[in-house]
Write an enzyme that holds these catalytic residues in place. Structure first.
Site, mmCIF file in Angstrom:
data_model
loop_
_atom_site.group_PDB
_atom_site.id
_atom_site.type_symbol
_atom_site.label_atom_id
_atom_site.label_comp_id
_atom_site.label_asym_id
_atom_site.label_seq_id
_atom_site.Cartn_x
_atom_site.Cartn_y
_atom_site.Cartn_z
ATOM 1 C CE LYS A 53 -69.350 75.048 -38.832
ATOM 2 N NZ LYS A 53 -70.641 75.662 -39.121
ATOM 3 C CD GLN A 97 -72.672 76.420 -42.131
ATOM 4 O OE1 GLN A 97 -72.114 75.565 -41.452
ATOM 5 N NE2 GLN A 97 -72.515 77.706 -41.895
ATOM 6 C CG ASP A 120 -74.570 75.334 -34.545
ATOM 7 O OD1 ASP A 120 -73.367 75.558 -34.314
ATOM 8 O OD2 ASP A 120 -75.058 75.328 -35.692
#
Ligand code: NAP
Length: 286
Positions: A53, A97, A120
């Protein structure tokens, strides 16, 4: 006849190129999009995802901030870090995460990210907006699959889409997005009786189970479009999907490989969401 391969590497690259162009325009206006990723602990898979990422966001010209915290971090410390990023005007996307260590309440942490930076698309406010079709950050994996289908010219109108899996991050939102494009959607899961009786009816079959090569040619209708979300290791330790690719490709009209199908799209849509967030923030500043 062998099915057409839906190439996520090629489609993902094209979208990232578009994102890069748009990032360049924002930078020119003095507003560089910024993505912050919080990594707790030293789970090797999470470390790999986070590094990818970071690398991808830098490649498209974004500011990338990686915050690494020890496994022992307290919920309060983590909440404090998220709040700092919520207030930071140079950060437009915040990602924690997952999975988090067991002593930390994931729902509490996700709910603490301001919805305007939840790239997200996991915050309950954004999930609700998606459900009622309002503009929001769509969860990256199903959003990426919609982009794959669209850019491959797959017509969804009136088609029967069968989604296997009902997780909050893949299966559930996947069905909603297909529904919004006027597909008729059936969800299947581990309690579904006689799975092939459903999958055999699918014009579009999306498989997000997490069992290597579970879906075989016998599950698939001729000329169906098959999307394999699975990321597993086979008996030789090789990366493989939930679909038995070698067999199913001969039945399907189009199919995503693993690796190189859905995988590259997830990070791509994360970048797209971060760009969208920065564009909104910069517009409201100017
Ligand atoms: P998950 O949370 O474990 O959910 C798996 C789903 O599959 C559940 O809904 C489960 O049903 C269902 N299931 C399990 N066994 C089944 C069976 N025998 N028949 C029918 N349904 C069954 O997994 P996930 O997070 O959605 O991920 C699914 C797969 O996609 C994993 O391999 C994961 O690594 C991969 N993934 C890939 C990406 C990417 O970027 N490519 C992103 C996310 C996930 P129940 O609800 O009844 O338990």
């Amino acid at each position: 006849m062998t099915g057409k391969v839906i190439d996520g590497r090629v489609i993902g690259k094209a979208i990232r190129e578009e994102v890069k162009q748009s990032v360049g325009k924002l930078v020119h206006k003095g507003c560089q999009p910024g993505l912050a990723v919080i990594l707790v602990g030293d789970n090797p898979a999470s470390q790999t995802y986070v590094k990818n990422k970071e690398k991808s966001s830098i490649e498209v010209g974004m500011k990338s901030v990686l915050i690494e915290l020890p496994e022992t971090v307290s919920t309060d410390e983590l909440l404090g870090k998220v709040e700092e990023l919520n207030q930071d005007e140079t950060i437009h996307g915040i990602l924690v995460q997952l999975p988090l260590p067991k002593h930390i309440d994931e729902d509490l942490i996700i709910g603490s990210i301001t919805p305007a930076k939840d790239v997200d698309g996991f915050h309950p406010v954004n999930v609700g907006k998606m459900m009622i079709g309002q503009e929001t950050f769509l969860p990256c994996t199903p959003h990426g699959i919609m982009a794959l289908l669209e850019r491959s010219g797959v017509d969804l109108e009136g088609k029967h889409a069968v989604v296997i899996g009902r997780s909050n991050i893949v299966g559930k939102p996947m069905g909603q997005l297909l529904l919004q494009k006027n597909a008729t959607v059936t969800y299947c899961h581990s309690r579904t009786k006689d799975l092939p009786s459903y999958t055999k009816q699918a014009d579009i079959l999306v498989v997000a189970i997490g069992i290597p090569k579970f879906i075989t040619a016998e599950h698939v209708k001729k000329d169906a479009v098959v999307i394999d979300v699975g990321m597993n290791r086979d008996e030789n330790g090789k990366l493989c999907g939930d679909v038995d690719y070698e067999k199913v490709k001969n039945v399907a009209s189009a199919i995503t490989p693993v690796p190189g199908g859905v995988g590259p799209m997830t990070i791509t849509m994360l970048l797209k969401n971060t760009l969208l967030s920065a564009e909104k923030a910069c517009k409201s500043q100017s």
